[in-house]
Write an enzyme that holds these catalytic residues in place. Structure first.
Site, short mmCIF file in Angstrom:
data_model
loop_
_atom_site.label_atom_id
_atom_site.label_comp_id
_atom_site.label_asym_id
_atom_site.label_seq_id
_atom_site.Cartn_x
_atom_site.Cartn_y
_atom_site.Cartn_z
N HIS A 1 8.56 16.43 -7.14
CA HIS A 1 8.44 16.44 -5.68
C HIS A 1 9.09 15.17 -5.12
O HIS A 1 8.81 14.06 -5.57
CB HIS A 1 6.96 16.52 -5.29
CG HIS A 1 6.72 16.29 -3.84
ND1 HIS A 1 7.48 16.88 -2.85
CD2 HIS A 1 5.80 15.52 -3.19
CE1 HIS A 1 7.05 16.49 -1.67
NE2 HIS A 1 6.03 15.66 -1.85
N ASN B 1 10.92 13.39 2.50
CA ASN B 1 9.91 14.29 1.94
C ASN B 1 9.85 15.57 2.77
O ASN B 1 9.40 15.55 3.92
CB ASN B 1 8.55 13.55 1.95
CG ASN B 1 7.43 14.38 1.37
OD1 ASN B 1 7.55 15.58 1.18
ND2 ASN B 1 6.31 13.73 1.11
N CYS C 1 2.55 19.88 -0.52
CA CYS C 1 3.78 19.61 -1.29
C CYS C 1 3.75 20.25 -2.68
O CYS C 1 4.79 20.32 -3.34
CB CYS C 1 3.99 18.11 -1.41
SG CYS C 1 3.91 17.27 0.16
O1 UT7 Z 1 3.93 14.43 -0.32
C1 UT7 Z 1 2.90 13.51 -0.39
C2 UT7 Z 1 3.09 12.59 0.76
N1 UT7 Z 1 2.78 11.24 0.66
C3 UT7 Z 1 3.26 10.32 -0.21
O2 UT7 Z 1 3.91 10.60 -1.18
C4 UT7 Z 1 2.97 8.91 0.12
C5 UT7 Z 1 2.60 8.05 -1.05
N2 UT7 Z 1 2.62 6.66 -0.63
C6 UT7 Z 1 3.76 5.98 -0.47
O3 UT7 Z 1 4.83 6.52 -0.69
C7 UT7 Z 1 3.68 4.53 -0.07
O4 UT7 Z 1 2.34 4.12 -0.11
C8 UT7 Z 1 4.27 4.27 1.34
C9 UT7 Z 1 5.78 4.45 1.33
C10 UT7 Z 1 3.65 5.21 2.36
C11 UT7 Z 1 3.96 2.83 1.76
O5 UT7 Z 1 4.49 1.93 0.81
P1 UT7 Z 1 3.61 0.75 0.25
O6 UT7 Z 1 4.47 -0.04 -0.64
O7 UT7 Z 1 2.36 1.37 -0.34
O8 UT7 Z 1 3.30 -0.07 1.53
P2 UT7 Z 1 1.87 -0.45 2.16
O9 UT7 Z 1 1.23 0.74 2.76
O10 UT7 Z 1 1.11 -1.24 1.14
O11 UT7 Z 1 2.32 -1.40 3.33
C12 UT7 Z 1 2.96 -2.67 3.08
C13 UT7 Z 1 3.39 -3.26 4.39
C14 UT7 Z 1 2.30 -3.23 5.46
O12 UT7 Z 1 2.37 -4.44 6.20
P3 UT7 Z 1 1.32 -5.61 5.90
O13 UT7 Z 1 -0.03 -5.02 6.16
O14 UT7 Z 1 1.54 -5.98 4.45
O15 UT7 Z 1 1.76 -6.65 6.88
C15 UT7 Z 1 2.71 -2.10 6.35
O16 UT7 Z 1 2.24 -2.24 7.68
O17 UT7 Z 1 4.49 -2.52 4.94
C16 UT7 Z 1 4.21 -2.20 6.31
N3 UT7 Z 1 4.89 -0.97 6.65
C17 UT7 Z 1 6.14 -0.94 7.12
N4 UT7 Z 1 7.03 -1.91 7.41
C18 UT7 Z 1 8.22 -1.54 7.87
C19 UT7 Z 1 4.43 0.30 6.54
N5 UT7 Z 1 5.37 1.17 6.94
C20 UT7 Z 1 6.44 0.42 7.32
C21 UT7 Z 1 7.71 0.73 7.82
N6 UT7 Z 1 8.57 -0.27 8.08
N7 UT7 Z 1 8.12 2.01 8.03
#
Ligand code: UT7
Length: 338
Positions: A262, A292, A121
């Site tokens: 980005h 993204n 990215c």
């Molecule tokens: O270009 C570079 C590419 N990458 C990035 O920029 C990614 C950077 N990271 C992020 O943007 C965020 O970490 C995410 C959007 C990927 C995730 O958001 P988060 O607030 O960090 O969520 P998390 O990973 O802490 O997950 C929280 C909860 C989890 O459930 P539990 O374990 O709390 O029960 C996940 O399983 O959200 C759940 N979860 C979802 N729920 C519904 C994860 N993905 C989803 C989903 N729908 N799509």
């Protein structure tokens, strides 16, 4: 062919942009039917509402060709004038040949040297740095930098933690040699990479370590991401990189007319905006409509910022990105279409 020109001092000038996205719009509601997710979760955690996906016949070079043609049409530059085509991508058509070579052929850039850049990215800013260096060293007069990605082929459509985030698209910029007495051009770049963090964001299969011909679990052919770690890295590095760049150039954030970051997650962008202390009306985002798109995301936003009247001739533009590697990049440039 590119030649040795040398001679008079030169400055790379940022002339204009263009883009191409596939027709199919995939909404959060569409994804609700695919995995256990919700529009509410995706919007509040990421800011994304929809993204584009390619059709079954399209690959990355098809999008790149569309974007390259759009850049040339909007800037009025003849394809035969392009000396170099630089193509940042992390989702190429093949391991080789490069998407750049396929794209140069597709648009008829018969004189152009062409190569891909893999900085995920951060790739667009890396590509622009390379193009700037080639122009200012006298190796080229006209450089096309096109970021293009088909991420929908590399995300596991059963993995809700990644499949909702990414989209397909291509966009680019045209750089030409400008007179330093008249143009400001690119004021500076801040680029970096930390390979110790490689495992936080990768596609394990398809290269020499785990070739596509070998034995592997099917999910290893898709994006594997430690989202929380990448989130923490992104929020820290975007601020640090921009501060290092501005301090080195002795320029205040208040002098910046437009910030384009980005487009990965609205929360990451909001954090950087707050920490850097730049007014929200000086920030342009289009993440909610494309998700993204990795190396395409910054030029896609720049292209739309021009169309929306948010970027005008003479504006000082700050670009910042981060991605797999882990890599990061920032850049300060004056937009000089005339
Ligand atoms: O270009 C570079 C590419 N990458 C990035 O920029 C990614 C950077 N990271 C992020 O943007 C965020 O970490 C995410 C959007 C990927 C995730 O958001 P988060 O607030 O960090 O969520 P998390 O990973 O802490 O997950 C929280 C909860 C989890 O459930 P539990 O374990 O709390 O029960 C996940 O399983 O959200 C759940 N979860 C979802 N729920 C519904 C994860 N993905 C989803 C989903 N729908 N799509």
């Amino acid at each position: 062919m590119i030649g040795i020109r040398g001679g008079a001092p030169r400055r790379a000038r940022l002339v204009g942009f263009g883009s191409y996205v596939p027709e199919t719009v995939v909404t959060n509601q569409d994804l609700e039917r695919l995995v256990d997710t919700s529009d509410e979760w995706i919007v509040t955690r990421t800011g994304i509402r929809e993204r584009r996906w390619v059709s079954s016949e399209q690959a990355t070079s098809d999008l790149a060709i569309g974007a390259a043609k759009d850049v040339l049409a909007r800037t009025g530059v003849a394809v035969t004038d392009v000396d170099v085509l630089i193509l940042p991508t992390c989702t190429p058509d093949h391991v080789f040949p490069s998407v750049a070579a396929l794209t140069a052929h597709g648009i008829g850039a018969t004189r152009a040297a062409a190569f891909d850049i893999q900085a995920a990215c951060s790739g667009f800013i890396y590509g622009v740095a390379q193009g700037t260096a080639m122009i200012e060293a006298g190796l080229a007069d006209t450089v096309l930098v096109v970021g293009a990605e088909v991420l929908s082929r590399f995300v596991d459509m059963e993995d809700r933690t990644t499949c909702v985030l990414f989209g397909d698209g291509a966009a680019g910029a045209l750089l030409t040699a400008g007179d330093p007495d008249r143009y400001t051009g690119f004021l500076g770049f801040e680029l970096g990479a930390d390979g110790s963090r490689a495992a936080d964001l990768q596609i394990p299969v398809g290269g020499s370590r785990l070739p596509a011909s070998g034995d592997f679990a099917p999910d290893q052919a898709f994006v594997k991401m430690n989202g929380r770690e990448v989130f923490k890295f992104a929020t820290r590095i975007m601020e640090e990189s921009v501060i290092r760049l501005l301090e080195r150039l002795d320029i205040s954030i208040d002098e910046v007319d437009l910030l384009v970051a980005h487009q990965a997650n609205q929360r990451i962008i909001d954090h950087a905006v707050k920490r850097l202390g730049i007014a929200e009306e000086r920030v342009f985002n289009n993440l909610e409509r494309y998700g993204n798109t990795s190396a395409a995301s910054i030029p896609l936003a720049l292209s739309e910022a021009v169309d929306a009247g948010r970027l005008s001739a003479g504006d000082l533009v700050l670009l910042v990105g981060f991605g797999a590697g882990l890599t990061w990049a920032s850049c300060l440039v004056r937009y000089e279409p005339e």
